[in-house]
Design an enzyme around this catalytic site. Structure first.
Site, PDB file in Angstrom:
ATOM      1  CG  ASP A  14      -1.962   1.120   1.187  1.00 50.45           C
ATOM      2  OD1 ASP A  14      -2.323   1.568   0.085  1.00 50.45           O
ATOM      3  OD2 ASP A  14      -2.400   1.557   2.270  1.00 50.45           O
ATOM      4  CB  SER A  15       0.113   4.778  -0.579  1.00 51.50           C
ATOM      5  OG  SER A  15      -0.973   4.947   0.309  1.00 51.50           O
ATOM      6  CB  CYS A  77      -3.594   0.495  -2.510  1.00 52.15           C
ATOM      7  SG  CYS A  77      -3.757   2.207  -3.073  1.00 52.15           S
ATOM      8  CD  GLU A 158       0.634   7.079   5.654  1.00 47.72           C
ATOM      9  OE1 GLU A 158       1.814   7.073   6.050  1.00 47.72           O
ATOM     10  OE2 GLU A 158       0.044   6.048   5.279  1.00 47.72           O
ATOM     11  CB  CYS A 190      -9.122   4.664   1.366  1.00 46.73           C
ATOM     12  SG  CYS A 190      -7.391   5.031   1.769  1.00 46.73           S
ATOM     13  CG  HIS A 192      -4.476   5.201   4.732  1.00 50.12           C
ATOM     14  ND1 HIS A 192      -4.118   4.623   3.540  1.00 50.12           N
ATOM     15  CD2 HIS A 192      -3.322   5.703   5.270  1.00 50.12           C
ATOM     16  CE1 HIS A 192      -2.817   4.764   3.348  1.00 50.12           C
ATOM     17  NE2 HIS A 192      -2.311   5.423   4.382  1.00 50.12           N
TER      18      HIS A 192
END
Length: 264
Positions: A14-15, A77, A158, A190, A192
């Site tokens: 994932d990012s 992701c 993040e 998403c 996140h």
């Protein structure tokens, strides 16, 4: 010893830290399965990247995961799963299965919604693609879908700001767009976003169920034969940047995170 392909590590990427919500579900469902995770923290967030950038990032990461002799690849992701999943699949040899968040998310939210009124929250790029919305309607023609882009959610996660007044206020502002929609299920599009579930839930009307597709990905891996008892249950985490922040958040998210990540 030559490992059965289903005992090889599952490669996940994932990012940034969001994909760890998928790792957590896989760890719970397949406790003996070795895992290799790559968090592209240096280039996060992915939501405002164009497809060419996403393909180049994915190509490099998949190449790295394949160098670890993985037996499967999980695209943890929502942005990549919604926009370029088939292109990413083409980077992987045909004997290695690839799993994404789109199919899992659609299945999860369609099964969860009783009235067919479904909400989707995701990054701006994912919402603009319309892929989740079109796929939900294809799976359930009677469904009506309301999608909302929440671009500030990924930076909040993040940063580790998942349980404070900033997270609550941001969620309240975004969820206002769903106030009169009548939805009874909200897909977290998403990876996140599950980390902001408490703030999101507080901002929604009563009776709306949050749907996290990560568990469906873990179940798909289990159905396909992963999670055999002969796996060694080892976990390796690699990041492209922001190692200290990644490790701090990973210790909160994961039941097992004791040796830290490796910066590559």
């Amino acid at each position: 010893m030559i490992l059965n392909s289903k005992s090889k590590p599952i490669g996940i990427f994932d990012s940034g830290v969001g994909g760890l919500t998928v790792v957590r579900e896989i760890m719970t469902t397949l406790p003996h399965q070795p895992l290799v995770y790559f968090g592209d923290c240096f280039r996060a967030p992915y939501g405002d990247r164009n497809d060419e950038e996403l393909m180049e990032f994915s190509r490099r990461i998949v190449r790295f995961l394949l160098s670890k002799d993985v037996g499967a690849v999980v695209v943890a992701c929502g942005t990549i799963s919604a926009r370029i999943f088939e292109q990413v699949r083409a980077f992987v040899p045909p004997n290695i299965p690839v799993y994404g968040m789109l199919a899992a998310g659609v299945q999860a939210v369609v099964e969860t919604s009783k009235n067919g009124k479904i909400g989707v929250i995701a990054t701006e790029g994912t919402v603009n693609s319309g892929t989740f919305e079109h796929s939900i309607v294809a799976a359930r023609p009677d469904a009506t879908v309301k999608s909302v882009a929440c671009p500030l959610f990924v930076p909040l996660v993040e940063e580790g700001w998942v349980d404070n007044e900033v997270a609550d206020l941001t969620a309240q502002i975004y969820m206002r767009e769903l106030e009169d929609s009548g939805i009874d299920a909200l897909l977290l599009g998403c990876t996140h976003y599950p980390l902001l579930s408490p703030s999101i839930a507080k901002a929604l009307p009563q009776g709306v169920t949050l749907v996290n597709p990560a568990g469906y990905v873990a179940q798909a891996l289990q159905r396909d034969g992963f999670g055999a008892e002969d796996g060694d249950g080892s976990y390796d985490f690699y990041v492209s940047g922001k190692k200290e922040r990644f490790d701090k958040i990973a210790k909160i998210i994961l039941p097992v995170f004791d040796k830290g990540s490796i910066l590559v």
